[in-house]
Design an enzyme around this catalytic site. Structure first.
Site, PDB file in Angstrom:
ATOM      1  N   ASN A   7       0.939  -1.094   0.114  1.00 40.07           N
ATOM      2  CA  ASN A   7       0.023  -0.163  -0.094  1.00 40.07           C
ATOM      3  C   ASN A   7       0.747   0.854  -0.129  1.00 40.07           C
ATOM      4  O   ASN A   7       1.363   1.498   1.301  1.00 40.07           O
ATOM      5  CB  ASN A   7      -0.857  -0.200   1.462  1.00 40.07           C
ATOM      6  CG  ASN A   7      -1.707   0.928   0.735  1.00 40.07           C
ATOM      7  OD1 ASN A   7      -1.741   2.148   0.164  1.00 40.07           O
ATOM      8  ND2 ASN A   7      -2.163   1.524   2.499  1.00 40.07           N
ATOM      9  N   LYS A  14       3.193   0.651   2.875  1.00 40.60           N
ATOM     10  CA  LYS A  14       3.246  -0.652   4.051  1.00 40.60           C
ATOM     11  C   LYS A  14       2.733  -1.341   3.315  1.00 40.60           C
ATOM     12  O   LYS A  14       2.365  -1.828   1.957  1.00 40.60           O
ATOM     13  CB  LYS A  14       1.807   0.205   4.477  1.00 40.60           C
ATOM     14  CG  LYS A  14       1.739   1.734   5.715  1.00 40.60           C
ATOM     15  CD  LYS A  14       0.438   1.248   5.779  1.00 40.60           C
ATOM     16  CE  LYS A  14      -0.284   2.618   6.363  1.00 40.60           C
ATOM     17  NZ  LYS A  14      -1.694   2.863   6.564  1.00 40.60           N
ATOM     18  N   ARG A  91      -2.646  -1.942  -3.137  1.00 34.03           N
ATOM     19  CA  ARG A  91      -3.964  -1.266  -2.949  1.00 34.03           C
ATOM     20  C   ARG A  91      -3.644  -0.075  -4.013  1.00 34.03           C
ATOM     21  O   ARG A  91      -2.656   0.776  -3.892  1.00 34.03           O
ATOM     22  CB  ARG A  91      -4.120  -1.011  -1.692  1.00 34.03           C
ATOM     23  CG  ARG A  91      -4.842   0.094  -1.313  1.00 34.03           C
ATOM     24  CD  ARG A  91      -5.153   0.812  -0.221  1.00 34.03           C
ATOM     25  NE  ARG A  91      -6.367   1.609  -0.183  1.00 34.03           N
ATOM     26  CZ  ARG A  91      -6.385   1.588   1.020  1.00 34.03           C
ATOM     27  NH1 ARG A  91      -5.573   1.746   2.364  1.00 34.03           N
ATOM     28  NH2 ARG A  91      -7.968   2.522   1.529  1.00 34.03           N
ATOM     29  N   HIS A 180     -11.926   3.666   0.150  1.00 29.63           N
ATOM     30  CA  HIS A 180     -12.712   2.925   1.042  1.00 29.63           C
ATOM     31  C   HIS A 180     -12.915   1.288   0.734  1.00 29.63           C
ATOM     32  O   HIS A 180     -13.561   0.754   1.320  1.00 29.63           O
ATOM     33  CB  HIS A 180     -12.817   3.330   2.089  1.00 29.63           C
ATOM     34  CG  HIS A 180     -12.952   4.482   2.868  1.00 29.63           C
ATOM     35  ND1 HIS A 180     -12.573   5.004   3.777  1.00 29.63           N
ATOM     36  CD2 HIS A 180     -10.808   4.384   3.408  1.00 29.63           C
ATOM     37  CE1 HIS A 180     -12.308   6.395   4.643  1.00 29.63           C
ATOM     38  NE2 HIS A 180     -10.966   5.935   4.100  1.00 29.63           N
ATOM     39  N   HIS A 208     -17.388   3.159   7.772  1.00 30.98           N
ATOM     40  CA  HIS A 208     -16.166   3.058   8.191  1.00 30.98           C
ATOM     41  C   HIS A 208     -15.596   4.645   8.695  1.00 30.98           C
ATOM     42  O   HIS A 208     -15.497   5.634   7.856  1.00 30.98           O
ATOM     43  CB  HIS A 208     -15.541   3.067   6.721  1.00 30.98           C
ATOM     44  CG  HIS A 208     -14.025   3.325   6.746  1.00 30.98           C
ATOM     45  ND1 HIS A 208     -13.394   2.091   6.470  1.00 30.98           N
ATOM     46  CD2 HIS A 208     -13.359   3.815   6.868  1.00 30.98           C
ATOM     47  CE1 HIS A 208     -11.822   2.200   6.518  1.00 30.98           C
ATOM     48  NE2 HIS A 208     -11.838   3.720   6.122  1.00 30.98           N
ATOM     49  N   GLY A 210     -12.711   6.476  10.161  1.00 25.93           N
ATOM     50  CA  GLY A 210     -11.567   6.218  11.381  1.00 25.93           C
ATOM     51  C   GLY A 210     -10.880   8.153  10.965  1.00 25.93           C
ATOM     52  O   GLY A 210     -11.900   8.045  11.157  1.00 25.93           O
ATOM     53  N   ARG A 241     -10.460  16.309   7.262  1.00 21.06           N
ATOM     54  CA  ARG A 241     -11.191  16.878   5.596  1.00 21.06           C
ATOM     55  C   ARG A 241     -12.189  17.428   5.585  1.00 21.06           C
ATOM     56  O   ARG A 241     -13.009  16.977   6.989  1.00 21.06           O
ATOM     57  CB  ARG A 241     -11.105  15.531   4.764  1.00 21.06           C
ATOM     58  CG  ARG A 241     -10.524  15.509   4.578  1.00 21.06           C
ATOM     59  CD  ARG A 241     -10.462  13.410   3.204  1.00 21.06           C
ATOM     60  NE  ARG A 241      -9.306  13.331   3.119  1.00 21.06           N
ATOM     61  CZ  ARG A 241      -8.758  12.588   2.895  1.00 21.06           C
ATOM     62  NH1 ARG A 241      -9.919  10.772   3.356  1.00 21.06           N
ATOM     63  NH2 ARG A 241      -8.157  11.280   2.249  1.00 21.06           N
ATOM     64  N   PHE A 284      -8.698  11.183  17.058  1.00 21.21           N
ATOM     65  CA  PHE A 284     -10.397  11.080  17.623  1.00 21.21           C
ATOM     66  C   PHE A 284     -10.445  10.626  19.557  1.00 21.21           C
ATOM     67  O   PHE A 284     -10.669  11.580  20.868  1.00 21.21           O
ATOM     68  CB  PHE A 284     -11.247  10.446  17.069  1.00 21.21           C
ATOM     69  CG  PHE A 284     -11.929  10.654  15.585  1.00 21.21           C
ATOM     70  CD1 PHE A 284     -11.517  10.682  15.157  1.00 21.21           C
ATOM     71  CD2 PHE A 284     -13.563  11.358  16.117  1.00 21.21           C
ATOM     72  CE1 PHE A 284     -11.496  11.097  13.709  1.00 21.21           C
ATOM     73  CE2 PHE A 284     -14.347  11.386  15.483  1.00 21.21           C
ATOM     74  CZ  PHE A 284     -13.271  11.188  13.985  1.00 21.21           C
ATOM     75  N   ARG A 285      -8.759  10.273  19.750  1.00 20.95           N
ATOM     76  CA  ARG A 285      -8.436  10.072  21.082  1.00 20.95           C
ATOM     77  C   ARG A 285      -8.568  11.147  21.983  1.00 20.95           C
ATOM     78  O   ARG A 285      -9.119  11.317  23.284  1.00 20.95           O
ATOM     79  CB  ARG A 285      -7.452   9.184  21.356  1.00 20.95           C
ATOM     80  CG  ARG A 285      -8.000   7.033  21.145  1.00 20.95           C
ATOM     81  CD  ARG A 285      -6.922   6.212  20.990  1.00 20.95           C
ATOM     82  NE  ARG A 285      -6.057   7.121  19.968  1.00 20.95           N
ATOM     83  CZ  ARG A 285      -4.804   5.692  19.154  1.00 20.95           C
ATOM     84  NH1 ARG A 285      -5.041   5.188  20.116  1.00 20.95           N
ATOM     85  NH2 ARG A 285      -4.659   6.522  18.178  1.00 20.95           N
ATOM     86  N   GLY A 331     -10.792   2.357  12.969  1.00 24.67           N
ATOM     87  CA  GLY A 331     -10.510   2.861  13.932  1.00 24.67           C
ATOM     88  C   GLY A 331     -11.671   3.559  15.026  1.00 24.67           C
ATOM     89  O   GLY A 331     -11.482   2.746  16.430  1.00 24.67           O
ATOM     90  N   GLU A 334     -14.724   0.996  15.213  1.00 24.94           N
ATOM     91  CA  GLU A 334     -14.567  -0.329  16.425  1.00 24.94           C
ATOM     92  C   GLU A 334     -14.370  -1.224  17.235  1.00 24.94           C
ATOM     93  O   GLU A 334     -14.017  -1.156  18.219  1.00 24.94           O
ATOM     94  CB  GLU A 334     -13.666  -1.139  15.272  1.00 24.94           C
ATOM     95  CG  GLU A 334     -13.202  -1.749  13.865  1.00 24.94           C
ATOM     96  CD  GLU A 334     -11.916  -2.011  13.224  1.00 24.94           C
ATOM     97  OE1 GLU A 334     -11.052  -2.191  13.994  1.00 24.94           O
ATOM     98  OE2 GLU A 334     -11.598  -2.008  12.553  1.00 24.94           O
ATOM     99  N   ASN A 335     -13.783   0.835  17.740  1.00 27.75           N
ATOM    100  CA  ASN A 335     -13.268   1.221  18.964  1.00 27.75           C
ATOM    101  C   ASN A 335     -14.534   1.698  20.561  1.00 27.75           C
ATOM    102  O   ASN A 335     -13.834   1.714  21.423  1.00 27.75           O
ATOM    103  CB  ASN A 335     -11.783   1.909  18.922  1.00 27.75           C
ATOM    104  CG  ASN A 335     -10.434   0.636  18.544  1.00 27.75           C
ATOM    105  OD1 ASN A 335     -10.561  -0.835  19.657  1.00 27.75           O
ATOM    106  ND2 ASN A 335      -9.554   1.348  17.579  1.00 27.75           N
ATOM    107  N   GLU A 384      -8.269  -4.666   5.484  1.00 24.04           N
ATOM    108  CA  GLU A 384      -7.873  -4.303   4.249  1.00 24.04           C
ATOM    109  C   GLU A 384      -6.985  -5.508   3.367  1.00 24.04           C
ATOM    110  O   GLU A 384      -6.556  -5.648   2.502  1.00 24.04           O
ATOM    111  CB  GLU A 384      -7.983  -2.852   4.330  1.00 24.04           C
ATOM    112  CG  GLU A 384      -8.750  -1.919   4.016  1.00 24.04           C
ATOM    113  CD  GLU A 384      -9.373  -0.511   4.026  1.00 24.04           C
ATOM    114  OE1 GLU A 384      -8.992   0.182   3.547  1.00 24.04           O
ATOM    115  OE2 GLU A 384      -8.397  -0.546   5.199  1.00 24.04           O
TER     116      GLU A 384
END
Ligand code: ADP
Length: 399
Positions: A7, A14, A91, A180, A208, A210, A241, A284-285, A331, A334-335, A384
């Site tokens: 990716n 990655k 990807r 995505h 989705h 994240g 964004r 976000f955390r 991210g 899911e969490n 992914e």
């Protein structure tokens, strides 16, 4: 069969090497700051110590070469010969209107990826360099392109058409594409299984959420609408964004701040979203922590983010004339049970009932709505890389 998944971002690469016998990750890693001072490779082989190599990488060719060295390294390596890699899945961000499926790469496919440079200026050139670098090192190994846009190619015209002069669509292919796609495809398929839906009679909304975020509406496994557009800028409020706004805002900011169009778009991509509203962070955390301290703008950023997600879900329930399952992934999705709960609070009137206790700290794959909820609510961690590896394997086996 071992498959390498790659990716390439504008300055990163990655990778994951996956053993398809049991879909286990043999090694994964990242090359960062490619073409910038301070390039670094971090290689994590399963069951062995992490290898970090700090060495200049002038481009993605250098990065691919370093990945190959790391995979075969005497102490941190996981293969003894490059030929153990049976295929590479890449990807690729933008396939324009040309690809509705993954495809084995040949010269023609590369030409089309090139033709889409204008649509994905940061990613497509890096994707192509990554492909060509792998071709040089492994000339006999099949390379597969898995497009972020492909899953959304089933959208009907009425969903992807922008209400601008039709000639711009004809001349420049300006329309909604969506991104995505690998995640939306993987997660919607898992949802059908996990929620026990009939795949030929199912309506699923995938959120989705994240750092980048998008929502999609999936009927019988096929995407009928999605929130991102010609580029990933449209739709939800994201980490940095803006998502949807009145296009006149672009001109207004350019005028007031004496900026070029490119500079304003850069601000909308990199300095907006929850970062822009909060002035604190795109993570976000961090915002959740600040909200707990009573920070008003962090609270506003999160409220606006959740409200936008809820509005998209609402509009997709209308687009599909119903919904069987709403699923959260990536991210935040899911969490974070609190975000899921706040989004779904907008749908009490529809009889959507969360099992609040179960949902709060739930992070695995499963259902978090109550048995009598009118709609199933699921959490499905996205993967992914596995999805890309599966697509690659399927194509290579057919080949
Ligand atoms: P991307 O792949 O788009 O970079 P991810 O899917 O990895 O992003 O999501 C990253 C985001 O998820 C970050 O903003 C991070 O703060 C958020 N995130 C991770 N864990 C949590 C959590 N427990 N609560 C809220 N947000 C979280």
């Amino acid at each position: 069969m071992k498959i390498l998944v790659i990716n390439c971002g504008s300055s990163s690469l990655k990778y994951q090497l996956i053993d398809m016998e049991n879909e286990s990750v043999v090694a994964k890693g990242i090359c960062e700051r490619i073409g910038i001072e301070g390039s670094k490779l971090t290689h994590k082989p399963a069951g062995k110590d992490t290898l970090v190599v700090e060495k200049p990488m002038k481009d993605h060719n250098d990065a691919v070469a370093m990945v190959m060295d790391a995979l075969q390294d005497e102490t941190s390596g996981v293969i003894s010969d490059i030929n153990e890699i049976k295929a590479v899945g890449h990807r690729v961000l933008h396939g324009g209107k040309f690809f509705s499926d993954s495809i084995i790469i040949n010269d023609e496919v590369k030409e089309v990826i090139k033709a889409c440079f204008e649509l994905g200026p940061l990613h497509n050139p890096a994707n192509l360099i990554g492909i060509e670098a792998c071709e040089k090192i492994m000339p006999n190994t099949p390379q597969v392109a898995v497009f972020d846009t492909a899953f959304h190619q089933t959208m009907p015209e009425k969903a992807y058409m922008y209400a601008i002069p039709y000639e711009y669509y004809e001349k420049y292919n300006i329309r909604k594409y969506g991104f995505h796609g690998t995640s939306h495809s993987y997660v919607s398929k898992r949802t059908i299984e996990v929620a026990g839906l009939d795949k030929d009679n199912s309506k699923v909304i995938v959120c989705h959420l994240g750092n980048g975020g998008s929502v999609s509406a999936v009927v019988n496994g096929k995407c009928v609408d999605t929130s991102m557009g010609l580029t990933p800028l449209e739709g939800l409020i994201m980490g940095t964004r803006s998502g949807d706004l009145d296009p006149a805002v672009v001109q207004y900011i350019a005028h007031k701040e004496n900026l070029s169009l490119e500079e304003v778009i850069e601000i909308l991509n990199k300095k907006s979203g929850v970062l822009g509203i909060s002035g604190i962070s795109s993570d976000f955390r961090d915002l959740i922590a600040k909200k707990q301290e009573g920070d008003e703008r962090a609270t506003l950023a999160l409220d606006a983010f959740e409200y936008r997600v809820a509005k998209y879900i609402g509009s997709y329930i209308t687009a599909m004339n119903g919904v069987d399952a709403i699923v959260f992934t990536a991210g935040v999705g899911e969490n974070n049970g609190v975000v899921r709960e706040k989004v779904l609070d907008y749908f009490g009137y529809l009889g959507i009932k969360l099992d609040k206790e179960k949902n709060l700290n739930y992070r695995e794959e499963g259902i978090v709505s109550t048995a009598d909820s009118s709609v199933k609510v699921c959490v499905i961690p996205t993967n992914e890389e596995i999805a890309i590896a599966r697509e690659t394997k399927a194509l290579v086996e057919k080949y």
